[in-house]
Design a protein around this motif. Structure first.
Motif, PDB file in Angstrom:
ATOM      1  N   ALA A  76       0.803  -0.927  -0.163  1.00 46.86           N
ATOM      2  CA  ALA A  76       0.025   0.102  -0.074  1.00 46.86           C
ATOM      3  C   ALA A  76       0.594   1.453  -0.343  1.00 46.86           C
ATOM      4  CB  ALA A  76      -0.909  -0.302   1.336  1.00 46.86           C
ATOM      5  N   GLY A  77       2.224   1.240  -0.315  1.00 46.61           N
ATOM      6  CA  GLY A  77       3.309   1.999   0.350  1.00 46.61           C
ATOM      7  C   GLY A  77       3.166   3.332   1.753  1.00 46.61           C
ATOM      8  N   LEU A  78       2.747   2.383   2.471  1.00 43.48           N
ATOM      9  CA  LEU A  78       2.262   2.536   3.636  1.00 43.48           C
ATOM     10  C   LEU A  78       3.588   2.095   4.749  1.00 43.48           C
ATOM     11  CD1 LEU A  78      -1.121   2.612   4.298  1.00 43.48           C
ATOM     12  CD2 LEU A  78      -0.365   4.606   3.841  1.00 43.48           C
ATOM     13  N   SER A  79       3.411   3.252   5.771  1.00 46.34           N
ATOM     14  CA  SER A  79       4.732   2.345   6.989  1.00 46.34           C
ATOM     15  C   SER A  79       3.481   1.307   7.630  1.00 46.34           C
ATOM     16  CB  SER A  79       5.208   3.140   8.103  1.00 46.34           C
ATOM     17  OG  SER A  79       3.395   4.173   8.874  1.00 46.34           O
ATOM     18  N   VAL A  80       4.011   0.433   8.253  1.00 44.29           N
ATOM     19  CA  VAL A  80       3.338  -0.018   9.458  1.00 44.29           C
ATOM     20  C   VAL A  80       2.472   0.103  10.423  1.00 44.29           C
ATOM     21  CG1 VAL A  80       2.925  -2.100  11.394  1.00 44.29           C
ATOM     22  CG2 VAL A  80       4.807  -1.977   9.548  1.00 44.29           C
ATOM     23  N   ASN A  81       3.021   1.584  10.701  1.00 42.50           N
ATOM     24  CA  ASN A  81       2.175   2.392  11.999  1.00 42.50           C
ATOM     25  C   ASN A  81       1.083   3.166  10.867  1.00 42.50           C
ATOM     26  OD1 ASN A  81       1.516   3.765  14.019  1.00 42.50           O
ATOM     27  ND2 ASN A  81       1.712   5.779  12.836  1.00 42.50           N
ATOM     28  N   ALA A  82       1.550   3.467   9.810  1.00 40.19           N
ATOM     29  CA  ALA A  82       0.093   4.130   8.608  1.00 40.19           C
ATOM     30  C   ALA A  82      -1.023   2.955   8.844  1.00 40.19           C
ATOM     31  CB  ALA A  82       0.673   4.614   7.935  1.00 40.19           C
ATOM     32  N   TYR A  83      -0.695   2.071   7.898  1.00 40.64           N
ATOM     33  CA  TYR A  83      -1.448   0.810   7.571  1.00 40.64           C
ATOM     34  C   TYR A  83      -2.070   0.511   8.396  1.00 40.64           C
ATOM     35  CZ  TYR A  83      -3.197  -3.572   5.626  1.00 40.64           C
ATOM     36  OH  TYR A  83      -4.140  -4.161   5.333  1.00 40.64           O
ATOM     37  N   VAL A  84      -2.028   0.605  10.226  1.00 39.94           N
ATOM     38  CA  VAL A  84      -2.909  -0.022  11.180  1.00 39.94           C
ATOM     39  C   VAL A  84      -3.361   1.148  11.432  1.00 39.94           C
ATOM     40  CG1 VAL A  84      -3.049  -0.469  13.518  1.00 39.94           C
ATOM     41  CG2 VAL A  84      -0.874  -1.643  11.916  1.00 39.94           C
ATOM     42  N   VAL A  85      -3.431   2.453  11.703  1.00 39.10           N
ATOM     43  CA  VAL A  85      -3.785   3.905  11.587  1.00 39.10           C
ATOM     44  C   VAL A  85      -5.270   3.971  11.385  1.00 39.10           C
ATOM     45  CG1 VAL A  85      -4.258   6.275  12.038  1.00 39.10           C
ATOM     46  CG2 VAL A  85      -2.369   5.303  13.180  1.00 39.10           C
ATOM     47  N   ARG A  86      -4.564   3.756   9.722  1.00 39.20           N
ATOM     48  CA  ARG A  86      -5.977   3.444   8.320  1.00 39.20           C
ATOM     49  C   ARG A  86      -7.102   2.170   8.291  1.00 39.20           C
ATOM     50  NH1 ARG A  86      -4.650   2.904   1.928  1.00 39.20           N
ATOM     51  NH2 ARG A  86      -4.124   0.621   2.952  1.00 39.20           N
ATOM     52  N   ALA A  87      -5.974   1.530   9.011  1.00 39.21           N
ATOM     53  CA  ALA A  87      -7.552   0.261   9.407  1.00 39.21           C
ATOM     54  C   ALA A  87      -7.904   0.377  10.282  1.00 39.21           C
ATOM     55  CB  ALA A  87      -6.483  -0.979   9.700  1.00 39.21           C
ATOM     56  N   VAL A  88      -7.578   0.638  11.322  1.00 43.12           N
ATOM     57  CA  VAL A  88      -8.461   1.549  12.691  1.00 43.12           C
ATOM     58  C   VAL A  88      -9.471   2.321  12.605  1.00 43.12           C
ATOM     59  CG1 VAL A  88      -8.316   2.035  15.615  1.00 43.12           C
ATOM     60  CG2 VAL A  88      -7.090   0.833  14.417  1.00 43.12           C
ATOM     61  N   ARG A  89      -9.275   3.187  11.812  1.00 49.36           N
ATOM     62  CA  ARG A  89     -10.602   4.273  11.069  1.00 49.36           C
ATOM     63  C   ARG A  89     -10.934   3.810  10.363  1.00 49.36           C
ATOM     64  NH1 ARG A  89      -6.840   7.733   8.781  1.00 49.36           N
ATOM     65  NH2 ARG A  89      -6.181   9.279  11.027  1.00 49.36           N
ATOM     66  N   ARG A  90     -10.826   3.605   9.748  1.00 50.75           N
ATOM     67  CA  ARG A  90     -11.724   2.418   8.749  1.00 50.75           C
ATOM     68  C   ARG A  90     -12.869   1.487   9.736  1.00 50.75           C
ATOM     69  NH1 ARG A  90      -8.859  -0.093   3.278  1.00 50.75           N
ATOM     70  NH2 ARG A  90      -8.662   2.074   2.285  1.00 50.75           N
ATOM     71  N   ALA A  91     -12.355   1.007  10.297  1.00 46.09           N
ATOM     72  CA  ALA A  91     -12.916   0.099  11.691  1.00 46.09           C
ATOM     73  C   ALA A  91     -13.863   1.205  12.297  1.00 46.09           C
ATOM     74  CB  ALA A  91     -12.716  -0.606  12.323  1.00 46.09           C
ATOM     75  N   ALA A  92     -13.195   1.660  12.764  1.00 43.84           N
ATOM     76  CA  ALA A  92     -14.451   2.775  13.643  1.00 43.84           C
ATOM     77  C   ALA A  92     -15.427   3.334  12.618  1.00 43.84           C
ATOM     78  CB  ALA A  92     -13.511   3.729  13.781  1.00 43.84           C
ATOM     79  N   THR A  93     -14.787   3.945  11.564  1.00 42.55           N
ATOM     80  CA  THR A  93     -16.229   4.393  10.722  1.00 42.55           C
ATOM     81  C   THR A  93     -16.600   3.557  10.199  1.00 42.55           C
ATOM     82  OG1 THR A  93     -14.281   5.776   9.730  1.00 42.55           O
ATOM     83  CG2 THR A  93     -16.636   5.534   8.540  1.00 42.55           C
ATOM     84  N   LEU A  94     -16.903   1.965  10.485  1.00 41.10           N
ATOM     85  CA  LEU A  94     -17.350   1.140  10.015  1.00 41.10           C
ATOM     86  C   LEU A  94     -18.887   1.100  10.703  1.00 41.10           C
ATOM     87  CD1 LEU A  94     -15.944  -0.607   7.684  1.00 41.10           C
ATOM     88  CD2 LEU A  94     -17.811  -0.048   6.757  1.00 41.10           C
ATOM     89  N   ASP A  95     -18.067   0.841  12.051  1.00 41.88           N
ATOM     90  CA  ASP A  95     -19.102   0.955  13.179  1.00 41.88           C
ATOM     91  C   ASP A  95     -20.078   2.055  13.808  1.00 41.88           C
ATOM     92  OD1 ASP A  95     -17.425  -1.791  14.019  1.00 41.88           O
ATOM     93  OD2 ASP A  95     -16.153  -0.697  15.600  1.00 41.88           O
ATOM     94  N   ALA A  96     -19.548   3.301  13.238  1.00 39.95           N
ATOM     95  CA  ALA A  96     -20.712   4.564  13.532  1.00 39.95           C
ATOM     96  C   ALA A  96     -21.684   3.961  12.471  1.00 39.95           C
ATOM     97  CB  ALA A  96     -19.523   5.753  13.187  1.00 39.95           C
ATOM     98  N   ALA A  97     -21.315   3.497  11.248  1.00 38.62           N
ATOM     99  CA  ALA A  97     -22.314   3.795   9.998  1.00 38.62           C
ATOM    100  C   ALA A  97     -23.131   2.850  10.893  1.00 38.62           C
ATOM    101  CB  ALA A  97     -21.470   3.429   8.710  1.00 38.62           C
ATOM    102  N   ARG A  98     -23.079   1.672  11.458  1.00 42.32           N
ATOM    103  CA  ARG A  98     -23.752   0.773  11.751  1.00 42.32           C
ATOM    104  C   ARG A  98     -24.754   0.583  13.334  1.00 42.32           C
ATOM    105  NH1 ARG A  98     -19.324  -3.223  11.086  1.00 42.32           N
ATOM    106  NH2 ARG A  98     -19.060  -3.762   9.009  1.00 42.32           N
ATOM    107  N   GLN A  99     -23.968   2.182  14.183  1.00 42.34           N
ATOM    108  CA  GLN A  99     -24.971   1.995  14.746  1.00 42.34           C
ATOM    109  C   GLN A  99     -26.117   3.287  14.083  1.00 42.34           C
ATOM    110  OE1 GLN A  99     -22.076   4.199  17.511  1.00 42.34           O
ATOM    111  NE2 GLN A  99     -21.594   1.935  18.479  1.00 42.34           N
ATOM    112  N   LEU A 100     -25.287   3.846  12.919  1.00 41.76           N
ATOM    113  CA  LEU A 100     -26.611   5.410  12.358  1.00 41.76           C
ATOM    114  C   LEU A 100     -27.787   4.197  11.651  1.00 41.76           C
ATOM    115  CD1 LEU A 100     -24.388   7.863  11.228  1.00 41.76           C
ATOM    116  CD2 LEU A 100     -25.897   8.092  13.123  1.00 41.76           C
ATOM    117  N   ALA A 101     -27.183   3.241  10.863  1.00 43.95           N
ATOM    118  CA  ALA A 101     -28.256   2.644  10.200  1.00 43.95           C
ATOM    119  C   ALA A 101     -29.251   1.659  11.380  1.00 43.95           C
ATOM    120  CB  ALA A 101     -27.596   1.168   9.640  1.00 43.95           C
TER     121      ALA A 101
END
Length: 65
Positions: free
Chosen positions: A25-50
């Motif tokens: 992905a052209g990212l550091s491991v830190n940036a990759y994990v942060v992106r994965a956590v951000r995506r998971a948090a966004t999906l969790d919020a979307a599920r709560q709204l739904a």
């Protein structure tokens, strides 16, 4: 921007694929994990709204839930 340092423990069997995916992905491991956590948090919020059942109220107002 404020940053908090966290320690992440990853199974030995998961570390190589995580490093490889970050590299691909052209990212550091830190940036990759942060992106994965951000995506998971966004999906969790979307599920709560739904789960609030607002989809019918928002119909026709742009993107649907």
């Amino acid at each position: 921007m404020s940053v908090t340092t966290m320690i992440l423990c990853v199974l030995d069997s998961l570390a190589p694929s995580t490093r490889a995916a970050a590299s691909e992905a052209g990212l550091s491991v830190n940036a990759y994990v942060v992106r994965a956590v951000r995506r998971a948090a966004t999906l969790d919020a979307a599920r709560q709204l739904a789960g609030l059942g607002l989809g019918d109220d928002l119909a026709g107002e742009g993107d649907t839930l």
